[in-house]
Write an enzyme that holds these catalytic residues in place. Structure first.
Site, PDB file in Angstrom:
ATOM      1  N   CYS A  52       0.919  -1.110  -0.052  1.00  0.00           N
ATOM      2  CA  CYS A  52      -0.100  -0.154  -0.158  1.00  0.00           C
ATOM      3  C   CYS A  52       1.058   1.293  -0.058  1.00  0.00           C
ATOM      4  CB  CYS A  52      -0.808   0.060   1.387  1.00  0.00           C
ATOM      5  SG  CYS A  52      -2.012  -1.160   1.383  1.00  0.00           S
ATOM      6  N   GLY A  56      -0.870   0.443  -4.945  1.00  0.00           N
ATOM      7  CA  GLY A  56      -2.115  -0.119  -4.487  1.00  0.00           C
ATOM      8  C   GLY A  56      -3.083   0.426  -5.542  1.00  0.00           C
ATOM      9  N   ASN A 104       0.486   0.575   5.836  1.00  0.00           N
ATOM     10  CA  ASN A 104       1.173  -0.418   4.758  1.00  0.00           C
ATOM     11  C   ASN A 104       2.056  -1.497   5.341  1.00  0.00           C
ATOM     12  OD1 ASN A 104       2.610  -1.260   2.413  1.00  0.00           O
ATOM     13  ND2 ASN A 104       4.227   0.171   2.810  1.00  0.00           N
ATOM     14  N   GLY A 105       1.605  -2.704   5.048  1.00  0.00           N
ATOM     15  CA  GLY A 105       2.424  -4.014   5.577  1.00  0.00           C
ATOM     16  C   GLY A 105       1.355  -5.025   5.765  1.00  0.00           C
ATOM     17  N   TYR A 144      10.990  -4.315  -7.211  1.00  0.00           N
ATOM     18  CA  TYR A 144       9.475  -4.300  -8.014  1.00  0.00           C
ATOM     19  C   TYR A 144       8.781  -3.221  -7.495  1.00  0.00           C
ATOM     20  CZ  TYR A 144       5.148  -5.278  -9.732  1.00  0.00           C
ATOM     21  OH  TYR A 144       3.855  -5.179 -10.410  1.00  0.00           O
ATOM     22  N   THR A 195       9.206  -1.966 -15.075  1.00  0.00           N
ATOM     23  CA  THR A 195      10.154  -2.079 -13.846  1.00  0.00           C
ATOM     24  C   THR A 195      11.504  -2.521 -14.151  1.00  0.00           C
ATOM     25  OG1 THR A 195       8.119  -2.791 -12.490  1.00  0.00           O
ATOM     26  CG2 THR A 195      10.225  -2.426 -11.311  1.00  0.00           C
ATOM     27  N   ASP A 214      13.221  -9.400 -17.062  1.00  0.00           N
ATOM     28  CA  ASP A 214      12.047  -8.936 -16.131  1.00  0.00           C
ATOM     29  C   ASP A 214      12.731  -8.882 -14.901  1.00  0.00           C
ATOM     30  OD1 ASP A 214       9.614  -8.187 -15.366  1.00  0.00           O
ATOM     31  OD2 ASP A 214       8.736 -10.055 -15.887  1.00  0.00           O
ATOM     32  N   ASP A 215      11.994  -7.979 -13.962  1.00  0.00           N
ATOM     33  CA  ASP A 215      12.464  -7.683 -12.535  1.00  0.00           C
ATOM     34  C   ASP A 215      12.405  -8.937 -11.884  1.00  0.00           C
ATOM     35  OD1 ASP A 215       9.652  -7.569 -11.236  1.00  0.00           O
ATOM     36  OD2 ASP A 215       9.429  -6.199 -13.018  1.00  0.00           O
TER      37      ASP A 215
END
Length: 503
Positions: free
Chosen positions: A2, A28, A101-102, A257, A303, A365-366
Site C-alpha cells: 500500500c 495499490g 502499509n504492511g 519491484y 520495472t 524482467d524484474d
C-alpha cells in the site's frame, strides 16, 4: 503493498494529499481514501478504485482541513472490498484515523486480545483496523483528557510490544496532529520531509520520496526501524525511538519491484540499485555463457527497463523496446485473482514484430513470481518470430511466501517453489532461463547504503526476520489467500447476493 501519506499544513491539504496519492498509485490500485481534519471535524472519502476515480470535485470540496492522511490499497489481508478501504477510524480516544502499509503476522491473536481484554470490536478482516485499535488502546492508557508527544510515543512503544510483522503507518489524532511510525525491523518504508511557505513550515510523511518530490517537499530522512515522528497541528515536529531492540532489515523486494525508480528509500536510490542489478546479472551471463548468441535485449516494461539497459551494455548486445505497454491496464502482479492476471497480459502488452523476427532474444524482467505473465510473454515473443527466447530475472527465484505486506503469500502459486531453475525453464517454455544470485542482489542494493547490513529476503530464502513465522502460520495463509479460496469466497458472496434478492 500500500501507499500512505500524511500532511500537516498551513492551509487545506486535500489537494496535496490527492496529488501525493497519484504518484503512489503503483503501490495499490484496489482502493483509495483521504481523511482530513478541520477544527475538530473529520471528513472522509474512500472507495474502491484508482485515485482519479474515487475523488470528484464535490468530494474534494468536503475534504477541508489543515491536516490529513491518505492511502492507496492493494489487499494482502482481508478482501478486496470498499468496506476495507482506508483510512480506518475509531472515536475513542479523541478520534483517530489510521492508514497502514504492511501486514501483521500475529493479527489473529491481537484480534482475540482486543475483544477479550481491551473490549474493542473489530468490524472487518483487515489487520489495519487491528493496528489502529491497538494504537488507540495504548493511547487510551495515558488516561488523560489531553495528551502530549510523550503519550503518543509511549502508545507507539505499546504497539511495538504487541504487534509483529512489517508495518508503516500514519495516524491522525483529532486536535493534536499526525504520527508516523515504522516496525522495529524497518521492513516497510516510510520517510518524512518539510516545505517552507509564506505561512510557515509544512510537514509530510509518506511511503516513498517521490511523493515529496512532486509536492515540493524537502526530504528530511527515513524513519529508523522502530522510530516514530509526531507533528503537532501547530507545526512542532519531534521524533523518538520507540522499540526496545530495533534492527535494520528493510524489504529488498521494494528495490526489485515495488518502489518507483525515482524514489530514494533508506538512503538508497532505487534507480541506481536496479542499474547495479543489471550489471550483476550481466556478469553472471558472461560467466555462464561467454560466447552467448544473444542478438537483442528486450525489457518487460516497465520495472525491468533500468536493469535491462545496463545488462545489455555489459554483455555487448543492443537494447531494444520490443513490447509496447497499454498504460490503462494495471500491474498484473498486484491484480487480485489468477484468472484476471492471465486475461490482462495480452491486453497489457503488444509485441513489435520487427524486433523479434529471426533473432535470439533475451527478455529481462524484474522478477518471476507466479510465472503466468512470463509464460505468456515468452509465447508472444515466439509468435512475433523470435528464433530463440532466453529469459533473465533481475531477482533470484521467488520460492517462499511473503508475509510482510506483499501479495505473494501462497507457496503453491509460486512457479519456483519446489522446482530448480531448469524445471522452471521448462515450465515457462524458455530456451534458457537465468536468475540473479541472492548475494549479488544484496550487494547491488546494499552498495547504496553500507549501514544496512541485512535485508528481509524471505521470499527468496524463506528466512523471516521477525522470527515468528511458523509452518502452521504459512499453512493458514495458504488456505486464506490462495486464488482458489478467493474465487470460492467471491462465488459464495455472489450466491448469497442472488438469494437475498430472490427472497
Amino acid at each position: 503493498m500500500c501507499g500512505i501519506i500524511g500532511i500537516v499544513g498551513k492551509g487545506n491539504v486535500n489537494q496535496d494529499i490527492y496529488d501525493g496519492l497519484t504518484v503512489l498509485q503503483h503501490r495499490g490500485q484496489d482502493a483509495a481514501g483521504i481523511m482530513t481534519c478541520d477544527n475538530g471535524r473529520l471528513a472522509l472519502r474512500k472507495d474502491n478504485g484508482l485515485v482519479r476515480d474515487v475523488f470528484r470535485t464535490h468530494h474534494m470540496m468536503r475534504l477541508q482541513g489543515d491536516m490529513g492522511i491518505g492511502h492507496v490499497r492493494y489487499p494482502t489481508a482481508g478482501c478486496s472490498s470498499s468496506a476495507e478501504a482506508q483510512p480506518f477510524y475509531v472515536n475513542s480516544p479523541f478520534g483517530i484515523g489510521l492508514a497502514h502499509n504492511g501486514n501483521l503476522t500475529n493479527a489473529d491473536r491481537l484480534k482475540r486480545d482486543l475483544f477479550l481484554e481491551d473490549l474493542r470490536h473489530i468490524n472487518t478482516e483487515s489487520d489495519s483496523e487491528i493496528l489502529l485499535n491497538v494504537f488507540a488502546h495504548e493511547l487510551h492508557h495515558a488516561g488523560r483528557l489531553r495528551v502530549d508527544e510523550d503519550d503518543v510515543f509511549e502508545a507507539v512503544a505499546g504497539v511495538h510490544r504487541r504487534c509483529s510483522g512489517g508495518y508503516a503507518a500514519v495516524a491522525l489524532i483529532i486536535g493534536y496532529g499526525i504520527v508516523g511510525f515504522r516496525d522495529p525491523h524497518g521492513i516497510r518504508p516510510i520517510l518524512f520531509g518539510k516545505r517552507e511557505t509564506d505561512k510557515g513550515t509544512e510537514y509530510i510523511i509518506a511511503s516513498e520520496s517521490v511523493a515529496l518530490d512532486v509536492l515540493g517537499f524537502e526530504l528530511i530522512r527515513d524513519l529508523e526501524p522502530g522510530e516514530a515522528v509526531f507533528i503537532s497541528r501547530d507545526g512542532k515536529i519531534s521524533t523518538r525511538q520507540c522499540a526496545e531492540k530495533p534492527s535494520y532489515t528493510p524489504c529488498i523486494f521494494e528495490f526489485v519491484y515495488l518502489a518507483r525508480p525515482d524514489s530514494i528509500i533508506d538512503d538508497i536510490s532505487v534507480y541506481k540499485a536496479r542499474l547495479r542489478m543489471g550489471e550483476k546479472l550481466a556478469e553472471k551471463i558472461l560467466r555462464e555463457r561467454p560466447d552467448h548468441d544473444i542478438d537483442v535485449v528486450i525489457p518487460i516494461p516497465d520495472t525491468s527497463r533500468t536493469s535491462a539497459l545496463r545488462l545489455a551494455y555489459h554483455i555487448g548486445a543492443p537494447y531494444r523496446e520490443g513490447f509496447i505497454k497499454n498504460r490503462y491496464i494495471g500491474r498484473t502482479f498486484i491484480m487480485p485473482g489468477q484468472e484476471m492476471r492471465k486475461k490482462s497480459v495480452r491486453q497489457k502488452l503488444n509485441a513489435i514484430e520487427l524486433e523479434f523476427a529471426g533473432k535470439n532474444v533475451l527478455l529481462v524482467d524484474d522478477s518471476i513470481v507466479r510465472g503466468t505473465t512470463s509464460q505468456q510473454i515468452i509465447q508472444m515473443a515466439r509468435d512475433a518470430g523470435a528464433a530463440k527466447v532466453y529469459f533473465a530475472s533481475a531477482a533470484p527465484p521467488v520460492r517462499y511466501p511473503n508475509v510482510y505486506g506483499i501479495d505473494m503469500p501462497t507457496a503453491s502459486e509460486l512457479i519456483a517453489h519446489g522446482r530448480d531453475e531448469r524445471e522452471v525453464e521448462r515450465v515457462l517454455g524458455a530456451d534458457w532461463l537465468i536468475y540473479q544470485d541472492l548475494d549479488d542482489l544484496i550487494d547491488a542494493v546494499q552498495r547504496g547504503n553500507p549501514r544496512i547490513t541485512e535485508f528481509d529476503t524471505s521470499c527468496f530464502d524463506g528466512k523471516y526476520v521477525t522470527g515468528d513465522v511458523t509452518r502452521d502460520y504459512l499453512d493458514g495463509l495458504e488456505n486464506i489467500r490462495s486464488d482458489i479460496r478467493k474465487r470460492e469466497r467471491q462465488e459464495a458472496d455472489a450466491e448469497l447476493f442472488e438469494l437475498y434478492n430472490v427472497s
